[in-house]
Scaffold this motif. Structure first.
Motif, mmCIF file in Angstrom:
data_model
loop_
_atom_site.group_PDB
_atom_site.id
_atom_site.type_symbol
_atom_site.label_atom_id
_atom_site.label_comp_id
_atom_site.label_asym_id
_atom_site.label_seq_id
_atom_site.Cartn_x
_atom_site.Cartn_y
_atom_site.Cartn_z
ATOM 1 N N UNK A 69 0.820 -1.204 0.000
ATOM 2 C CA UNK A 69 0.000 0.000 0.000
ATOM 3 C C UNK A 69 0.859 1.262 0.000
ATOM 4 N N UNK A 70 2.025 1.198 0.622
ATOM 5 C CA UNK A 70 2.951 2.342 0.583
ATOM 6 C C UNK A 70 3.519 2.526 -0.824
ATOM 7 N N UNK A 71 3.816 1.434 -1.482
ATOM 8 C CA UNK A 71 4.277 1.521 -2.872
ATOM 9 C C UNK A 71 3.178 2.110 -3.750
ATOM 10 N N UNK A 72 1.941 1.681 -3.519
ATOM 11 C CA UNK A 72 0.816 2.222 -4.283
ATOM 12 C C UNK A 72 0.658 3.719 -4.048
ATOM 13 N N UNK A 73 0.884 4.165 -2.817
ATOM 14 C CA UNK A 73 0.808 5.598 -2.506
ATOM 15 C C UNK A 73 1.799 6.387 -3.350
ATOM 16 N N UNK A 74 3.035 5.921 -3.413
ATOM 17 C CA UNK A 74 4.042 6.607 -4.236
ATOM 18 C C UNK A 74 3.680 6.531 -5.714
ATOM 19 N N UNK A 85 8.078 15.791 -4.266
ATOM 20 C CA UNK A 85 9.059 16.727 -3.732
ATOM 21 C C UNK A 85 9.246 16.578 -2.224
ATOM 22 N N UNK A 86 8.160 16.284 -1.527
ATOM 23 C CA UNK A 86 8.187 16.239 -0.064
ATOM 24 C C UNK A 86 7.422 15.008 0.411
ATOM 25 N N UNK A 87 8.016 14.268 1.313
ATOM 26 C CA UNK A 87 7.331 13.168 1.996
ATOM 27 C C UNK A 87 7.330 13.469 3.489
ATOM 28 N N UNK A 88 6.148 13.566 4.080
ATOM 29 C CA UNK A 88 6.037 13.772 5.523
ATOM 30 C C UNK A 88 5.512 12.482 6.152
ATOM 31 N N UNK A 89 6.416 11.772 6.811
ATOM 32 C CA UNK A 89 6.055 10.526 7.492
ATOM 33 C C UNK A 89 5.460 10.884 8.851
ATOM 34 N N UNK A 90 4.145 11.014 8.883
ATOM 35 C CA UNK A 90 3.464 11.453 10.098
ATOM 36 C C UNK A 90 2.646 10.347 10.757
ATOM 37 N N UNK A 91 2.226 9.350 10.003
ATOM 38 C CA UNK A 91 1.356 8.308 10.557
ATOM 39 C C UNK A 91 2.011 7.630 11.749
ATOM 40 N N UNK A 124 9.889 4.013 -1.412
ATOM 41 C CA UNK A 124 9.265 4.159 -2.729
ATOM 42 C C UNK A 124 9.150 5.611 -3.191
ATOM 43 N N UNK A 125 9.256 6.565 -2.267
ATOM 44 C CA UNK A 125 9.255 7.971 -2.663
ATOM 45 C C UNK A 125 10.657 8.495 -2.947
ATOM 46 N N UNK A 126 11.676 7.819 -2.413
ATOM 47 C CA UNK A 126 13.039 8.357 -2.447
ATOM 48 C C UNK A 126 13.586 8.626 -3.851
ATOM 49 N N UNK A 127 13.408 7.738 -4.835
ATOM 50 C CA UNK A 127 13.983 8.041 -6.157
ATOM 51 C C UNK A 127 13.528 9.381 -6.726
ATOM 52 N N UNK A 128 12.242 9.690 -6.600
ATOM 53 C CA UNK A 128 11.754 10.969 -7.118
ATOM 54 C C UNK A 128 12.237 12.127 -6.261
ATOM 55 N N UNK A 130 15.080 12.247 -4.645
ATOM 56 C CA UNK A 130 16.478 12.462 -5.053
ATOM 57 C C UNK A 130 16.527 13.259 -6.346
ATOM 58 N N UNK A 131 15.707 12.881 -7.301
ATOM 59 C CA UNK A 131 15.690 13.555 -8.609
ATOM 60 C C UNK A 131 15.350 15.035 -8.467
ATOM 61 N N UNK A 132 14.453 15.348 -7.505
ATOM 62 C CA UNK A 132 13.984 16.730 -7.348
ATOM 63 C C UNK A 132 14.639 17.471 -6.189
ATOM 64 N N UNK A 133 15.665 16.809 -5.575
ATOM 65 C CA UNK A 133 16.358 17.417 -4.431
ATOM 66 C C UNK A 133 15.348 17.888 -3.383
ATOM 67 N N UNK A 134 14.447 16.969 -3.051
ATOM 68 C CA UNK A 134 13.354 17.287 -2.158
ATOM 69 C C UNK A 134 13.621 16.980 -0.706
ATOM 70 N N UNK A 135 12.545 16.854 0.063
ATOM 71 C CA UNK A 135 12.620 16.715 1.508
ATOM 72 C C UNK A 135 11.918 15.451 1.996
ATOM 73 N N UNK A 136 12.530 14.809 2.984
ATOM 74 C CA UNK A 136 11.905 13.718 3.733
ATOM 75 C C UNK A 136 11.779 14.177 5.176
ATOM 76 N N UNK A 137 10.590 14.049 5.723
ATOM 77 C CA UNK A 137 10.330 14.485 7.093
ATOM 78 C C UNK A 137 9.883 13.289 7.920
ATOM 79 N N UNK A 138 10.439 13.155 9.112
ATOM 80 C CA UNK A 138 9.953 12.179 10.070
ATOM 81 C C UNK A 138 9.398 12.906 11.281
ATOM 82 N N UNK A 139 8.118 12.686 11.573
ATOM 83 C CA UNK A 139 7.525 13.261 12.776
ATOM 84 C C UNK A 139 7.758 12.262 13.900
ATOM 85 N N UNK A 140 8.713 12.573 14.754
ATOM 86 C CA UNK A 140 9.094 11.629 15.799
ATOM 87 C C UNK A 140 8.562 12.121 17.146
#
Length: 272
Positions: A69-74, A85-91, A124-128, A130-140
Motif C-alpha cells: 500500500x505504501x508503494x501504491x501511494x508513491x 518533492x516532499x514526503x512527511x512521514x506522520x502516521x 518508494x518515494x526516495x527516487x523521485x 532524489x531527482x527533485x532534491x526534495x525533503x523527507x520528514x519524520x515526525x518523531x
C-alpha cells in the motif's frame, strides 16, 4: 525550498498533526497526496481543502504498515502529479502500558506502523525525491531521544525512525536531499485517545489535560517552516528542548523526572 507548487505526500493525514499539516501545506500552495486508512475522512478533508484553498488534492487510502500500500501511494502520486518533492512521514500510534504487562503483539503493531511505515514510504518515494532534491520528514517525538516509561514500544519505534532517517541523510549527503527530524512534545491531538493498552485495545480518553499543550496547528506551522528553510532537526516545545538537554548532561535526573511525571497521570500503570 519553495513549498508553492511542490508535490507533498502526508501520511496519517486524516486527523491530528497530519490534518493540520494538510491545511498548512495547502495554504502555502503545495499539491497534496494525502494518505490515511479512512477513505471517508480523507474525502471530507479533500473537500475542505478544495473549498478553502482551491488545493490540488489526491487521496490514497493507505495502511502504512502494509508495504504494497505504501508503494501504491508513491505510484499513485507519481501518476497524478509526475513527481514527489516532499514526503512527511506522520502516521503513527502510541501506547500506554508497562513492558512487564504489555502483549508482544502491541509492540509489533507500533513498530509496523511507526517504523516500518516510515521505511516503506521513504523507500518508494526516495527516487523521485532524489531527482527533485526534495525533503523527507519524520515526525518523531521527544520519546525518540530518551525512553518514556509505559511507552516502551513507542519510544523504541521513535528511536528507530531517528536512526533510520539520520542514515538516509548521510547516504544522500551529496545528492541534495533534505531530511528533517521533527520532534513534537505532548501535542493536543487524538493520538493518546487511540493509544494502545497492554492488550492492544485503545485507551479511549486522554489521561492528560490537553488544554495547555501545543496545538497541532502550531506544530504543523513549525514543520512547514522547517521544510522551507531545510532545517536538520527541530524540537517543538520548551519542555522537549529541556528534556533533550538533560538527556545529554543529566540523564539520571531525567529518568526520575519522567518517572514521576508519568506516575502522576490518572490511572497510570506506574505505581509510586
Amino acid at each position: 525550498m519553495s513549498i508553492k507548487n511542490s508535490v507533498c505526500i502526508i501520511t496519517g493525514a486524516s486527523s491530528g498533526i497530519g490534518r493540520s499539516l494538510a491545511f498548512e501545506m495547502a495554504r502555502r500552495g503545495a499539491k497534496l497526496s494525502l494518505a490515511a486508512r479512512s477513505a471517508d475522512k480523507l474525502n471530507e478533508l479533500k473537500n475542505e481543502l478544495e473549498q478553502h484553498y482551491q488545493a490540488d488534492v489526491l487521496t490514497v487510502p493507505t495502511d502504512v504498515s502494509i508495504e504494497e500500500q505504501c508503494k501504491n501511494l508513491a505510484d499513485q502520486t507519481l501518476k497524478a502529479f509526475g513527481r514527489i518533492d516532499i514526503l512527511i512521514n506522520n502516521a503513527g500510534i502510541s501506547m500506554r502500558a508497562l513492558f512487564v504487562d504489555v502483549e508482544i503483539k502491541v509492540l509489533k503493531r507500533l513498530m509496523d506502523v511507526n517504523f516500518w511505515g516510515t521505511v516503506y514510504c521513504t523507500k518508494y518515494a526516495l527516487p523521485s525525491i532524489i531527482e527533485n532534491k526534495g525533503s523527507i520528514v519524520g515526525v518523531t517525538s521527544v520519546a525518540g531521544f530518551h525512553g518514556l516509561p509505559a511507552r516502551s514500544g513507542y519510544s523504541a519505534s521513535k528511536f528507530a525512525i531517528q536512526g533510520f532517517l539520520e542514515t538516509i541523510r548521510i547516504e544522500n549527503l551529496k545528492k541534495g536531499v533534505h531530511v528533517l527530524i521533527a520532534a513534537p512534545g505532548f501535542t493536543s491531538s487524538n493520538v493518546r485517545k487511540s493509544a494502545l493498552t497492554a492488550d492492544g485495545t485503545p485507551q479511549g480518553e486522554s489521561p492528560r489535560n490537553e488544554s495547555r499543550m501545543m496545538t497541532s496547528d502550531k506544530v504543523a506551522r513549525k514543520i512547514a517552516n522547517g521544510i522551507r528553510f531545510r532545517r536538520r532537526n527541530i524540537i517543538l516545545s520548551l519542555k522537549g528542548k529541556i528534556s533533550v538537554l538533560f538527556q545529554r548532561v543529566l540523564p539520571i535526573l531525567l529518568d526520575r523526572l519522567f518517572y514521576n511525571a508519568m506516575a502522576k497521570e490518572p490511572d497510570s500503570p506506574i505505581k509510586n
